[in-house]
Motif scaffolding. Structure first.
Motif, mmCIF file in Angstrom:
data_model
loop_
_atom_site.group_PDB
_atom_site.id
_atom_site.type_symbol
_atom_site.label_atom_id
_atom_site.label_comp_id
_atom_site.label_asym_id
_atom_site.label_seq_id
_atom_site.Cartn_x
_atom_site.Cartn_y
_atom_site.Cartn_z
ATOM 1 N N SER A 1 -2.004 7.201 -8.107
ATOM 2 C CA SER A 1 -3.430 6.635 -7.823
ATOM 3 C C SER A 1 -3.633 5.423 -8.812
ATOM 4 O O SER A 1 -4.167 4.131 -8.752
ATOM 5 N N THR B 1 -1.268 2.526 -8.579
ATOM 6 C CA THR B 1 -1.740 1.579 -7.403
ATOM 7 C C THR B 1 -3.073 0.919 -7.502
ATOM 8 O O THR B 1 -3.138 -0.570 -7.490
ATOM 9 N N ARG C 1 -1.953 6.097 2.094
ATOM 10 C CA ARG C 1 -2.497 6.857 1.604
ATOM 11 C C ARG C 1 -3.284 7.827 2.292
ATOM 12 O O ARG C 1 -3.727 7.476 3.592
ATOM 13 N N GLY D 1 -6.781 7.271 -1.019
ATOM 14 C CA GLY D 1 -6.885 5.754 -0.875
ATOM 15 C C GLY D 1 -8.345 5.353 -1.009
ATOM 16 O O GLY D 1 -8.729 4.405 -1.447
ATOM 17 N N ASP E 1 6.239 1.715 -4.100
ATOM 18 C CA ASP E 1 5.643 3.134 -3.844
ATOM 19 C C ASP E 1 6.990 3.866 -3.751
ATOM 20 O O ASP E 1 7.040 4.869 -4.245
ATOM 21 N N SER F 1 7.765 9.413 -0.891
ATOM 22 C CA SER F 1 6.422 8.947 -0.671
ATOM 23 C C SER F 1 6.336 8.965 0.844
ATOM 24 O O SER F 1 5.245 9.328 1.491
ATOM 25 N N ARG G 1 3.696 11.239 2.904
ATOM 26 C CA ARG G 1 2.707 10.604 3.942
ATOM 27 C C ARG G 1 2.611 11.078 5.164
ATOM 28 O O ARG G 1 1.588 11.410 6.053
#
Length: 171
Positions: free
Chosen positions: A3, A6, A45, A50, A156, A163, A167
Motif C-alpha cells: 500500500s 501504491t 485492491r 484500497g 504491481d 498479485s 486478488r
C-alpha cells in the motif's frame, strides 16, 4: 504492490499530471488521473487496502485537482464504493473496456457532485462549470486510464508476481 508503494506511485502520477498541465498552460483541464487511480484501487485492491490508500490520497487530490473542494473527494469515495460492489462483474485487466468504464465513472462522479452541490449550495455557479466539464473530463479519463492502469498493473506484478492470484483469492 504494498500500500505504501501504491500511495507513492499514485502521488507521483498526480503531481506529474499537475506539472504537465501547468507547463502547457492548461491548468483548468484535467486528465482525471484521480478517477483512474480510484478505478485501479477499487478493482485491483481489497476493500480495506484500497480504502486506506484512497484516504491517504484524498487531501493531496484536493490540492492538485481542479474541482469543488470536498465534493470531488466525496465523489471519488462514492465511485470507490460503487466499483467495489460491482468489482466481481467488471473486467480487471486494462484495455478498451476500462476506458469505457472510466467515461461512465466520470459521468457518475459528476452526477454525485451535482447532487451534492444542489443539496448543500443550490445557488452556486459551480454547477454550470461542473456540467460543462463532464464531456472533456470523460474524454480525458478515457485517454489516461488505459496506459495508467496498464503501468500500475505492470508495477504491481513486478513487485508481487502473485498479485493476480491473491486478488482472486487463490493464494
Amino acid at each position: 504492490m504494498p500500500s505504501w508503494l501504491t500511495w507513492l506511485v499514485a502521488m507521483g502520477v498526480l503531481v506529474l499530471e499537475s506539472a504537465l498541465l501547468a507547463a502547457f498552460g492548461v491548468d483548468g483541464w484535467a486528465l482525471q488521473t484521480a478517477v483512474a487511480l480510484t478505478i485501479f484501487l477499487a478493482l485491483r485492491r481489497d476493500f480495506v487496502g484500497g480504502a486506506f490508500v484512497l484516504a491517504g490520497l484524498l487531501i493531496p487530490i484536493e490540492w492538485l485537482v481542479v474541482g469543488p473542494p470536498g465534493y470531488y473527494s466525496l465523489s471519488l469515495v462514492f465511485v470507490f464504493f460503487a466499483l467495489q460492489l460491482a468489482r466481481g462483474n467488471i473486467q480487471s485487466d486494462w484495455g478498451f473496456s476500462q476506458a469505457v468504464l472510466a467515461m461512465v465513472t466520470v459521468v457518475i462522479q459528476t452526477a454525485v457532485m451535482a447532487v451534492a452541490l444542489l443539496v448543500f449550495e443550490p445557488n452556486t455557479v459551480l454547477l454550470e462549470s461542473l456540467l460543462w466539464g463532464t464531456l472533456p473530463g470523460a474524454l480525458g479519463a478515457a485517454l489516461v486510464v488505459w496506459p495508467l492502469g496498464a503501468l500500475l498493473t505492470r508495477l504491481d506484478r513486478a513487485v508481487d508476481p502473485h498479485s493476480d492470484r491473491k486478488r482472486r483469492g487463490l493464494l
